[in-house]
Design a protein around this motif. Structure first.
Motif, PDB file in Angstrom:
ATOM      1  N   ILE A  71      -4.718   3.207  -3.655  1.00 10.98           N
ATOM      2  CA  ILE A  71      -6.057   2.925  -3.131  1.00 10.98           C
ATOM      3  C   ILE A  71      -7.103   3.462  -4.099  1.00 10.98           C
ATOM      4  O   ILE A  71      -7.013   4.606  -4.551  1.00 10.98           O
ATOM      5  CB  ILE A  71      -6.243   3.567  -1.745  1.00 10.98           C
ATOM      6  N   THR A 137      -8.113   8.802   3.424  1.00 15.32           N
ATOM      7  CA  THR A 137      -7.153   7.716   3.608  1.00 15.32           C
ATOM      8  C   THR A 137      -5.755   8.292   3.826  1.00 15.32           C
ATOM      9  O   THR A 137      -5.412   9.354   3.301  1.00 15.32           O
ATOM     10  CB  THR A 137      -7.119   6.763   2.397  1.00 15.32           C
ATOM     11  N   THR A 139      -1.534   6.773   4.457  1.00  9.43           N
ATOM     12  CA  THR A 139      -0.560   5.691   4.620  1.00  9.43           C
ATOM     13  C   THR A 139       0.564   6.205   5.513  1.00  9.43           C
ATOM     14  O   THR A 139       1.128   7.274   5.251  1.00  9.43           O
ATOM     15  CB  THR A 139       0.004   5.234   3.274  1.00  9.43           C
ATOM     16  N   VAL A 178      -2.170   1.587   6.670  1.00 15.27           N
ATOM     17  CA  VAL A 178      -3.178   2.376   5.966  1.00 15.27           C
ATOM     18  C   VAL A 178      -4.329   2.615   6.928  1.00 15.27           C
ATOM     19  O   VAL A 178      -4.824   1.674   7.562  1.00 15.27           O
ATOM     20  CB  VAL A 178      -3.681   1.645   4.706  1.00 15.27           C
ATOM     21  N   VAL A 194     -13.034  -1.217  -1.377  1.00 11.64           N
ATOM     22  CA  VAL A 194     -11.820  -0.536  -1.821  1.00 11.64           C
ATOM     23  C   VAL A 194     -10.818  -1.565  -2.325  1.00 11.64           C
ATOM     24  O   VAL A 194     -10.823  -2.726  -1.904  1.00 11.64           O
ATOM     25  CB  VAL A 194     -11.175   0.305  -0.700  1.00 11.64           C
ATOM     26  N   LEU A 196      -6.714  -2.210  -2.766  1.00 13.45           N
ATOM     27  CA  LEU A 196      -5.343  -1.840  -2.438  1.00 13.45           C
ATOM     28  C   LEU A 196      -4.430  -2.544  -3.438  1.00 13.45           C
ATOM     29  O   LEU A 196      -4.372  -3.781  -3.464  1.00 13.45           O
ATOM     30  CB  LEU A 196      -4.984  -2.262  -1.014  1.00 13.45           C
TER      31      LEU A 196
END
Length: 207
Positions: A71, A137, A139, A178, A194, A196
């Motif tokens: 990210i 963030t 995951t 995420v 953002v 990915l």
């Protein structure tokens, strides 16, 4: 070979995600995605711009992904440049009675001039967590939607109960999630696009 932009050449894409919000009413007035696809290397980037109006504390973005992403932030100018090149253009023709001047003026439609620790929970594994610009963030991997839903709520990613069957649908497919939220000192005005980056061979649209 190389990277292609799936904006000019049609290619298969799957709808596989969601902007899940908390119980507090918010407005996500739009979402724009630019895909980059490297089929030889089996890599996809999804650069996402979110138009959001609401309190920063209510912002919680949760999206399923097929593989663990890298990210990073993306520049707003990326979307402005793409819009300038691809939005429809119109010519304005002024027809004055005295036979005066004529202008050919293009106008674009809609043109716009540290890592953080998260603990594993019951049935939830933290695959990765990091600070990315104004965002925290994380995951996540899980098999149980209710446990993942509970973890999200306890860690500041409030989601309505109605998302539980949606989350389970993606977990059954072995997908990761995420989750992103604004850091405590950030405001809604700090929201940035953002990117990915994932090891995949086809784009996936997070609708």
């Amino acid at each position: 070979g190389g990277w292609t932009l799936d904006l000019f050449y049609p290619a298969p894409a799957e709808a596989c995600g969601g902007f899940f919000c908390s119980q507090v009413p918010i407005e996500q007035s739009g979402e724009t995605i630019i895909f980059g696809v490297d089929k030889e290397e089996g890599k996809v980037t999804a650069t996402i711009q979110i138009n959001y109006q609401g309190e920063a504390k209510d912002f919680a973005w949760v999206i399923p992904v097929m593989s663990k992403p890298v990210i990073s932030l993306a520049p707003q100018a990326m979307f402005q440049n793409i819009r300038w090149q691809t939005d429809p253009q119109y010519n304005l023709n002024w027809d004055l009675e005295d036979g005066g001047c004529w202008w050919d003026y293009p106008m674009t439609a809609g043109a716009d001039a540290s890592e953080r620790a998260f603990d594993d929970g019951e049935g939830v594994q933290v695959v990765d967590s990091q600070e990315v610009g104004p965002y925290d963030t994380v995951t996540l991997e899980s098999k149980n939607a209710e446990e993942l839903h509970t973890w999200l709520g306890e860690n500041g990613f409030d989601q309505p109960d109605s998302t539980i069957p949606l989350i389970q649908h993606y977990l059954d497919q072995g997908m990761f999630f995420v989750a992103m939220r604004l850091k405590q000192d950030a405001t809604a005005g700090d929201i940035q696009p953002v990117t990915l980056a994932m090891d995949e061979d086809a784009p996936c649209v997070p609708l």
